[in-house]
Design a protein around this motif. Structure first.
Motif, PDB file in Angstrom:
ATOM      1  N   UNK A   6       2.351   4.292  -9.157  1.00 30.98           N
ATOM      2  CA  UNK A   6       2.378   2.574  -9.458  1.00 30.98           C
ATOM      3  C   UNK A   6       3.056   2.242  -9.624  1.00 30.98           C
ATOM      4  N   UNK A   7       4.385   3.069 -10.316  1.00 30.10           N
ATOM      5  CA  UNK A   7       5.611   2.723 -11.021  1.00 30.10           C
ATOM      6  C   UNK A   7       6.698   1.988  -9.531  1.00 30.10           C
ATOM      7  N   UNK A   8       6.191   2.212  -8.467  1.00 31.82           N
ATOM      8  CA  UNK A   8       6.899   2.002  -7.115  1.00 31.82           C
ATOM      9  C   UNK A   8       6.431   0.511  -6.587  1.00 31.82           C
ATOM     10  N   UNK A   9       4.961   0.160  -6.855  1.00 26.05           N
ATOM     11  CA  UNK A   9       4.307  -1.328  -6.267  1.00 26.05           C
ATOM     12  C   UNK A   9       4.609  -1.732  -7.169  1.00 26.05           C
ATOM     13  N   UNK A  10       4.699  -1.631  -8.228  1.00 27.20           N
ATOM     14  CA  UNK A  10       5.200  -2.999  -9.462  1.00 27.20           C
ATOM     15  C   UNK A  10       6.826  -3.047  -9.600  1.00 27.20           C
ATOM     16  N   UNK A  16      -8.090  -3.022  -0.763  1.00 28.18           N
ATOM     17  CA  UNK A  16      -8.253  -2.691  -1.593  1.00 28.18           C
ATOM     18  C   UNK A  16      -6.595  -1.992  -1.341  1.00 28.18           C
ATOM     19  N   UNK A  17      -5.639  -2.931  -2.575  1.00 27.16           N
ATOM     20  CA  UNK A  17      -4.111  -1.973  -1.587  1.00 27.16           C
ATOM     21  C   UNK A  17      -3.352  -1.139  -2.941  1.00 27.16           C
ATOM     22  N   UNK A  18      -3.927  -1.048  -3.660  1.00 28.69           N
ATOM     23  CA  UNK A  18      -3.321   0.023  -4.988  1.00 28.69           C
ATOM     24  C   UNK A  18      -3.994   0.794  -5.489  1.00 28.69           C
ATOM     25  N   UNK A  19      -3.796   2.013  -6.046  1.00 30.91           N
ATOM     26  CA  UNK A  19      -5.475   1.763  -6.756  1.00 30.91           C
ATOM     27  C   UNK A  19      -6.675   3.060  -5.609  1.00 30.91           C
ATOM     28  N   UNK A  20      -7.546   3.070  -6.598  1.00 31.72           N
ATOM     29  CA  UNK A  20      -8.741   2.976  -5.920  1.00 31.72           C
ATOM     30  C   UNK A  20      -9.957   2.245  -7.081  1.00 31.72           C
ATOM     31  N   UNK A  67       0.795  -1.502   0.016  1.00 32.78           N
ATOM     32  CA  UNK A  67      -0.377  -0.234   0.142  1.00 32.78           C
ATOM     33  C   UNK A  67       1.231   0.881  -0.180  1.00 32.78           C
ATOM     34  N   UNK A  68       2.150   1.510   0.256  1.00 31.78           N
ATOM     35  CA  UNK A  68       2.750   2.274   0.999  1.00 31.78           C
ATOM     36  C   UNK A  68       3.714   2.790  -0.404  1.00 31.78           C
ATOM     37  N   UNK A  69       4.160   1.192  -0.869  1.00 33.37           N
ATOM     38  CA  UNK A  69       4.351   2.006  -2.399  1.00 33.37           C
ATOM     39  C   UNK A  69       3.716   2.217  -3.526  1.00 33.37           C
ATOM     40  N   UNK A  70       2.911   1.582  -3.575  1.00 31.16           N
ATOM     41  CA  UNK A  70       1.718   2.124  -4.479  1.00 31.16           C
ATOM     42  C   UNK A  70       1.290   3.954  -3.746  1.00 31.16           C
ATOM     43  N   UNK A  71       0.943   4.215  -2.624  1.00 28.07           N
ATOM     44  CA  UNK A  71       0.855   5.558  -2.515  1.00 28.07           C
ATOM     45  C   UNK A  71       2.129   6.597  -2.969  1.00 28.07           C
ATOM     46  N   UNK A  72       2.910   6.465  -3.167  1.00 31.74           N
ATOM     47  CA  UNK A  72       4.545   6.561  -4.177  1.00 31.74           C
ATOM     48  C   UNK A  72       4.282   6.778  -5.479  1.00 31.74           C
TER      49      UNK A  72
END
Length: 340
Positions: free
Chosen positions: A51-55, A169-173, A44-49
């Protein structure tokens, strides 16, 4: 002209611990949103940075197992559905390297009219071993199937699942529109034998409902609930509730926890439905109504039935709850009879 009303929101609960959540959902018969319950997860924290961080975070767990990915041409606007004749689908599916899928999703982000791409329910422990250690809910002693879903702005038609679900729901909305089970007749469900993802779906386009073709859908909407999930929010979906799911952002990730509150040896209720279609659906109406009374007595309303006139030691399959040995005897008897 029919006007779509503002949908009622799912109940939202703030500042809840996982222990509180388990207590609240134990006997719940309606959806609930637990705000920010998994916001502390690393994904979740990576996604808040970004989309690329989450990937980038997800890539470190990949061990090379191909995944099933789905591609929708841009003109489908992300709607996972049938073709025009309802004898096939509007997407292509295939096995793909997970890193290639993320690369393709990255490419679609920069396009004005992106193609729809997503990975459906995939066992998190097989696909991305280690990810679940810090990015899943500890629901012991329950042993849920924990799955990951990801993609871009796709829309999954209203469908139901037998298991209960805590969807993180961890990344995006994401936006969920949920319908009580009794709304099935107002949802205009498509063919049972052929459905995207193998689960019966509503034929109504939630983004642009055709009330002339599907007039009763307005009643379904009146009874519906909507949940708009931010990163870190968790949605509880009770068994058999229909739900339409829309990925809002360019990259979305969902982690689901499915479990059933009855033993697996009791089988899947859908098997009983198929058997009933085979043996009951084509009977004359009077006979169907007679069997309806039988089913209500033995199945649907048995909580209110007084069977004290039968000694416990001879109740057999009428024993409540059904034990594993009796369940296996019933299963074996059914298998033998279905072979005839």
């Amino acid at each position: 002209m029919t006007t779509v009303k503002t949908l009622q929101q799912v109940e939202r609960i703030n500042e809840c611990t996982l222990e509180n959540v388990i207590d609240l959902i134990r006997d719940a018969d309606k959806p609930m949103v637990f705000k920010g319950l998994c916001r502390h997860w690393p994904l979740v924290q990576a996604g808040l940075e970004s989309a690329q961080s989450a990937m980038t975070y997800l890539r470190q767990f990949y061990q090379g197992m191909p995944v099933t990915a789905y591609y929708l041409p841009p003109e489908q606007q992300g709607r996972v559905f049938y073709n025009e004749k309802l004898d096939g689908f509007n997407y292509q599916a295939g096995r793909l390297d997970f890193n290639q899928l993320l690369d393709r999703l990255s490419q679609e982000i920069i396009k004005d009219m992106p193609a729809g791409m997503y990975m459906g329910s995939t066992d998190i422990h097989q696909c991305l071993p280690g990810l679940g250690a810090q990015n899943s809910l500890d629901l012991a002693p329950m042993q849920p199937l924990t799955s990951i879903w990801l993609g871009n702005q796709t829309k999954v038609a209203a469908h139901y699942d037998f298991p209960l679900n805590l969807a993180c729901n961890v990344v995006g909305k994401r936006t969920f529109t949920l319908f009580p089970p009794e709304q099935i007749s107002n949802l205009y469900v498509g063919p049972m034998e052929l459905a995207p993802g193998g689960q019966d779906i509503s034929l109504v386009d939630m983004a642009n409902p055709d009330f002339e073709r599907f007039p009763r859908f307005q009643q379904a909407l009146d009874a519906s609930l909507t949940a708009e999930l931010s990163p870190g929010d968790v949605l509880f979906i009770p068994s058999m509730w229909w739900h339409h799911v829309r990925g809002v952002d360019d990259f979305n990730v969902l982690i689901t926890h499915w479990w059933r509150d009855t033993p697996g040896f009791l089988g899947r209720p859908n098997n009983a439905l198929l058997h009933s279609i085979l043996s009951l659906r084509s009977l004359p109406k009077a006979q169907r109504q007679a069997w309806k009374s039988i089913f209500e007595h033995y199945i649907f309303d048995h909580d209110d039935v007084d069977d004290s006139h039968i000694p416990d030691n001879v109740k057999g399959m009428q024993t409540k709850p059904l034990d594993e040995l009796t369940a296996r005897k019933i299963r074996a008897d059914l298998i033998n009879k279905l072979k005839r």
